[in-house]
Design an enzyme around this catalytic site. Structure first.
Site, PDB file in Angstrom:
ATOM      1  N   ASP A   1      -4.931 -17.740  33.237  1.00 52.83           N
ATOM      2  CA  ASP A   1      -4.765 -17.961  34.920  1.00 52.83           C
ATOM      3  C   ASP A   1      -5.836 -19.170  35.422  1.00 52.83           C
ATOM      4  O   ASP A   1      -6.832 -19.125  34.797  1.00 52.83           O
ATOM      5  CB  ASP A   1      -4.812 -16.710  35.590  1.00 52.83           C
ATOM      6  CG  ASP A   1      -4.209 -16.865  36.965  1.00 52.83           C
ATOM      7  OD1 ASP A   1      -3.266 -17.781  37.068  1.00 52.83           O
ATOM      8  OD2 ASP A   1      -4.519 -15.948  37.770  1.00 52.83           O
TER       9      ASP A   1
ATOM     10  N   HIS B   1      -2.247 -27.878  33.955  1.00 55.04           N
ATOM     11  CA  HIS B   1      -1.336 -27.018  33.004  1.00 55.04           C
ATOM     12  C   HIS B   1      -1.639 -27.975  31.615  1.00 55.04           C
ATOM     13  O   HIS B   1      -1.821 -27.124  30.557  1.00 55.04           O
ATOM     14  CB  HIS B   1       0.101 -27.069  33.064  1.00 55.04           C
ATOM     15  CG  HIS B   1       0.479 -26.169  34.501  1.00 55.04           C
ATOM     16  ND1 HIS B   1      -0.127 -24.986  34.433  1.00 55.04           N
ATOM     17  CD2 HIS B   1       1.161 -26.400  35.700  1.00 55.04           C
ATOM     18  CE1 HIS B   1       0.256 -24.111  35.757  1.00 55.04           C
ATOM     19  NE2 HIS B   1       1.137 -25.187  36.320  1.00 55.04           N
TER      20      HIS B   1
ATOM     21  N   LEU C   1      -2.544 -15.287  11.086  1.00 58.71           N
ATOM     22  CA  LEU C   1      -3.081 -14.830  12.557  1.00 58.71           C
ATOM     23  C   LEU C   1      -1.515 -14.751  13.123  1.00 58.71           C
ATOM     24  O   LEU C   1      -0.493 -15.491  12.815  1.00 58.71           O
ATOM     25  CB  LEU C   1      -3.709 -15.834  13.335  1.00 58.71           C
ATOM     26  CG  LEU C   1      -3.713 -15.716  14.714  1.00 58.71           C
ATOM     27  CD1 LEU C   1      -4.332 -14.668  15.232  1.00 58.71           C
ATOM     28  CD2 LEU C   1      -4.321 -17.132  15.574  1.00 58.71           C
TER      29      LEU C   1
HETATM   30  C1  IPE Z   1       0.423 -14.501  35.603  1.00 58.32           C
HETATM   31  O1  IPE Z   1      -0.322 -15.633  36.383  1.00 58.32           O
HETATM   32  C2  IPE Z   1       1.285 -15.155  34.617  1.00 58.32           C
HETATM   33  C3  IPE Z   1       0.623 -16.137  33.586  1.00 58.32           C
HETATM   34  C4  IPE Z   1      -0.491 -16.528  33.311  1.00 58.32           C
HETATM   35  C5  IPE Z   1       1.640 -16.873  32.797  1.00 58.32           C
HETATM   36  P1  IPE Z   1       0.503 -15.846  37.605  1.00 58.32           P
HETATM   37  O2  IPE Z   1      -0.714 -16.898  38.391  1.00 58.32           O
HETATM   38  O3  IPE Z   1       1.785 -16.189  37.798  1.00 58.32           O
HETATM   39  O4  IPE Z   1       0.077 -14.344  38.439  1.00 58.32           O
HETATM   40  P2  IPE Z   1      -0.128 -13.776  39.968  1.00 58.32           P
HETATM   41  O5  IPE Z   1       1.469 -14.209  40.511  1.00 58.32           O
HETATM   42  O6  IPE Z   1      -1.190 -14.720  40.588  1.00 58.32           O
HETATM   43  O7  IPE Z   1      -0.178 -12.457  39.843  1.00 58.32           O
HETATM   44  C1  IPE Z   2      -1.564 -20.263  35.026  1.00 58.80           C
HETATM   45  O1  IPE Z   2      -2.191 -20.675  36.031  1.00 58.80           O
HETATM   46  C2  IPE Z   2      -0.450 -20.944  34.509  1.00 58.80           C
HETATM   47  C3  IPE Z   2       0.823 -20.282  34.811  1.00 58.80           C
HETATM   48  C4  IPE Z   2       0.904 -19.110  35.380  1.00 58.80           C
HETATM   49  C5  IPE Z   2       2.015 -20.909  34.271  1.00 58.80           C
HETATM   50  P1  IPE Z   2      -1.657 -20.786  37.506  1.00 58.80           P
HETATM   51  O2  IPE Z   2      -0.512 -22.124  37.289  1.00 58.80           O
HETATM   52  O3  IPE Z   2      -1.349 -19.587  37.760  1.00 58.80           O
HETATM   53  O4  IPE Z   2      -2.842 -21.434  38.387  1.00 58.80           O
HETATM   54  P2  IPE Z   2      -3.350 -21.014  39.568  1.00 58.80           P
HETATM   55  O5  IPE Z   2      -3.324 -19.410  39.692  1.00 58.80           O
HETATM   56  O6  IPE Z   2      -1.939 -21.449  40.561  1.00 58.80           O
HETATM   57  O7  IPE Z   2      -4.809 -21.454  39.865  1.00 58.80           O
HETATM   58 MG    MG Z   3      -2.078 -18.012  38.875  1.00 61.16          MG
END
Ligand code: IPE
Ligand code: IPE
Ligand code: MG
Length: 250
Positions: free
Chosen positions: A19, A36, A130
């Site tokens: 995240d 990303h 792995l």
């Molecule tokens: C969880 O992250 C999903 C992934 C890391 C792919 P999100 O950023 O979507 O989660 P929430 O919605 O903030 O809980």
């Molecule tokens: C995690 O990073 C990647 C995905 C959920 C695809 P986020 O895109 O959720 O990043 P934040 O939480 O908005 O910073």
């Molecule tokens: Mg996120």
């Protein structure tokens, strides 16, 4: 981490909620996709580190069922990055014994991503160092409902008796069938929630939360998480003394 210091303390299976890509990019006044892209480099480093230290199963949450609600452009960008990642990593995975699996609703992915995914899964199926499980269009509730539907169908057809349903049978109907439950769950970027990730499989995992955003989560941060895990006592409902005794006798 000094692996010789913790011969029995290496998790067999690590799961990661990757995240914070978006916030990392926004702090740099760049579009979310920039985050990303940087996150994809952290994925490469996490896989490499896991393989190097001897972790046998690595499960990465890359795209949730809920993430389909994001702006179309971000979803499209993520799918493009995913395809590039799979294309660029195929040889590396084969050369390094990494077997890929997909946990999630593969049929919801764009054709070209699904095609690439199927190719990598097929070409790495004999790799055994792995197991890399990429969670794509993954949601734990959907996974469990799918399992319940399949189990119910088997009961209705007479193939299965309801009394035969136990932990093992249920686990065998999940994407993770045949793999051990995660020992350690890592979530980056400060949030302390599960976001519909492996709700069944994480029942007894050790949880590790860090404020470091995923694009900055590299080898050293991964090793720090493993180090912390090595110092935890896993009791599985027993007393500390019982757990200690079990550790000594094993
Ligand atoms: C969880 O992250 C999903 C992934 C890391 C792919 P999100 O950023 O979507 O989660 P929430 O919605 O903030 O809980
Ligand atoms: C995690 O990073 C990647 C995905 C959920 C695809 P986020 O895109 O959720 O990043 P934040 O939480 O908005 O910073
Ligand atoms: Mg996120």
């Amino acid at each position: 981490m000094d692996e010789t210091r913790y011969p029995d303390s290496l998790p067999q299976h690590v799961a990661i909620i990757m995240d914070g890509n978006g916030r990392w990019a926004q702090q740099r006044h760049r579009p979310r996709l920039f985050g990303h892209k940087a996150g994809a480099d952290s994925v490469r480093e996490a896989v490499e580190t896991a393989r190097e230290v001897g972790i046998r199963h690595l499960t990465l949450y890359a795209f949730s069922t809920e993430n389909w609600q994001r702006p179309g452009l971000e979803v499209k960008g993520l799918m493009g990055l995913l395809k590039n990642y799979l294309q660029s990593e195929l040889d590396n995975m084969k050369n390094n014994g990494i077997r890929l699996a997909c946990f999630g609703q593969k049929d919801r992915l764009p054709d070209e991503v699904r095609g690439m995914l199927d190719q990598v899964i097929a070409e790495t199926k004999l790799c055994s160092k792995l197991r890399l499980n990429l969670c794509l269009s993954y949601g734990s509730r959907a996974e469990m409902i799918g399992a319940m539907q399949e189990i119910s169908r088997k009961c209705v057809s007479g193939e299965l008796n309801p009394e035969e349903i136990d932990d093992q049978l249920f686990s065998d109907h999940l994407y993770s069938t045949g793999q051990p439950d995660p020992d350690l769950l890592i979530r980056t970027s400060g949030e302390q929630r599960l976001s519909n990730f492996l709700l069944w499989q994480l029942s007894y995992a050790e949880l590790y939360f860090t404020d470091v955003p995923w694009p900055d989560f590299r080898r050293d941060q991964f090793l720090a998480a493993l180090e912390e895990y090595a110092g935890r006592q896993r009791r599985f409902g027993k007393t500390g003394a019982q757990a200690e005794a079990a550790c000594v006798s094993s």
